[in-house]
Scaffold this motif. Structure first.
Motif, PDB file in Angstrom:
ATOM      1  N   GLU A 158     -14.135 -18.608  32.373  1.00 44.87           N
ATOM      2  CA  GLU A 158     -13.363 -19.713  31.795  1.00 44.87           C
ATOM      3  C   GLU A 158     -14.010 -21.058  32.110  1.00 44.87           C
ATOM      4  OE1 GLU A 158      -9.067 -21.930  32.549  1.00 44.87           O
ATOM      5  OE2 GLU A 158      -9.315 -19.828  33.154  1.00 44.87           O
ATOM      6  N   TYR A 159     -14.413 -21.263  33.361  1.00 43.66           N
ATOM      7  CA  TYR A 159     -15.044 -22.523  33.749  1.00 43.66           C
ATOM      8  C   TYR A 159     -16.403 -22.692  33.079  1.00 43.66           C
ATOM      9  CZ  TYR A 159     -11.511 -23.273  37.393  1.00 43.66           C
ATOM     10  OH  TYR A 159     -10.342 -23.488  38.062  1.00 43.66           O
ATOM     11  N   LYS A 162     -15.764 -23.974  29.641  1.00 38.34           N
ATOM     12  CA  LYS A 162     -15.380 -25.385  29.673  1.00 38.34           C
ATOM     13  C   LYS A 162     -16.610 -26.273  29.833  1.00 38.34           C
ATOM     14  CE  LYS A 162     -10.646 -24.815  31.325  1.00 38.34           C
ATOM     15  NZ  LYS A 162      -9.670 -25.053  32.418  1.00 38.34           N
ATOM     16  N   SER A 172     -13.648 -30.038  23.684  1.00 40.83           N
ATOM     17  CA  SER A 172     -13.217 -30.378  25.041  1.00 40.83           C
ATOM     18  C   SER A 172     -11.744 -30.770  25.077  1.00 40.83           C
ATOM     19  CB  SER A 172     -14.074 -31.511  25.610  1.00 40.83           C
ATOM     20  OG  SER A 172     -13.950 -32.687  24.819  1.00 40.83           O
ATOM     21  N   ALA A 175      -9.953 -27.526  25.582  1.00 40.95           N
ATOM     22  CA  ALA A 175     -10.576 -26.613  26.548  1.00 40.95           C
ATOM     23  C   ALA A 175      -9.550 -25.957  27.461  1.00 40.95           C
ATOM     24  CB  ALA A 175     -11.617 -27.360  27.376  1.00 40.95           C
ATOM     25  N   GLU A 176      -8.440 -26.633  27.730  1.00 38.91           N
ATOM     26  CA  GLU A 176      -7.418 -26.059  28.608  1.00 38.91           C
ATOM     27  C   GLU A 176      -6.710 -24.867  27.966  1.00 38.91           C
ATOM     28  OE1 GLU A 176      -6.937 -26.696  31.759  1.00 38.91           O
ATOM     29  OE2 GLU A 176      -8.613 -28.109  31.594  1.00 38.91           O
TER      30      GLU A 176
END
Length: 281
Positions: A158-159, A162, A172, A175-176
């Protein structure tokens, strides 16, 4: 008499010393935690020459080879299974995890009910697809680097994503919503399914077909070659080598079709399968 008395005293002293020594050997030795910790620490510091044999297996460092591989799949049969490495390796698992996360974000963007995401431009969609389609070993190494901080393999993916979309204002901003409402097993089980499907379609079915075609060719080549058959251990009506090979072609073809038709299923319904996080959000 005095000499005899001295001899008896000496024997008694020797027996007492022998008994004390045997008792000390049989008595369990209690080692304090601090001493044990120190010994473990010194054990970890022990090193030996790179590549040399270490009887205690303290610092055995070896290159992958048929002799040093953990299993025969990557070892003895490595030259045969090499086409499966990009699929079933750690790299392959990370790549398909990335694919699942991307596809989930794209699915959210296509749902009108998820207004916070909204529809994406064709440029953003193509960029997301390119992340997993062009996933490299360097990308996999970056995920593993992030994992050393997160201590969680799926969270590292996941990171990583991102990071990859940070330069895009459009991506972006949402992105959450990567990994939104998912549990790790939602990602993992679908990734495993994709790995199985890719291995089946890209490698295994092709190899099975090659074997079938090879035997089919022999069936035609030896169609007229007579072959003595047996029944109850005795000679019986003859057949041909080609006909017997054709039997195997038919049976293997059935097995191939059954294998190709197996449905690979997966789930994406949250931690306990009730869509709880989805509904709450």
């Amino acid at each position: 008499l005095l000499l005899l008395l001295l001899l008896l005293l000496l024997m008694a002293a020797l027996l007492r010393a022998s008994f004390a020594l045997s008792t000390q050997r049989s008595k369990p030795r209690i080692v304090s935690s601090s001493v044990l910790s120190g010994r473990l620490h010194s054990f970890q510091r022990v090193t030996c020459r790179e590549g040399s044999f270490c009887p205690q297996r303290r610092c055995f460092s070896m290159e992958l080879s048929p002799l040093t591989a953990i299993s025969a799949i990557d070892g003895r049969y490595g030259r045969i299974t090499k086409d499966l490495r990009p699929i079933f390796s750690e790299y392959g698992l990370i790549r398909t995890r990335v694919q699942v996360e991307v596809k989930w974000l794209l699915k959210l963007s296509s749902m009108k009910q998820i207004k916070e995401v909204g529809s994406l431009s064709s440029e953003a969609i193509n960029e997301l697809h390119s992340i997993y389609k062009n996933f490299s070993l360097a990308d996999g190494e970056r995920v593993k680097e992030i994992e050393r901080t997160t201590k969680h393999d799926v969270k590292a993916v996941e990171y990583f994503l991102k990071e990859r979309v940070a330069h895009s204002k459009e991506l972006s901003s949402i992105a959450e919503f990567l990994h939104f409402a998912c549990t790790s097993e939602d990602i993992n089980n679908l990734a495993y399914g994709l790995m199985l499907e890719e291995a089946r379609s890209q490698v295994l079915l092709k190899e099975m077909q090659n074997v079938i075609d090879s035997i089919r060719g022999m069936a035609h080549e030896h169609a007229a070659v007579p072959m003595l058959c047996r029944t109850h251990g005795q000679p019986a009506t003859p057949s041909t080598m080609g006909k017997e090979m054709a039997n195997f072609v038919y049976r293997l073809d059935q097995q191939r079709n059954q294998f190709a038709g197996v449905e690979i299923r997966g789930k994406s319904a949250g931690a306990v399968g009730n869509y709880n996080a989805h509904l709450s959000a």
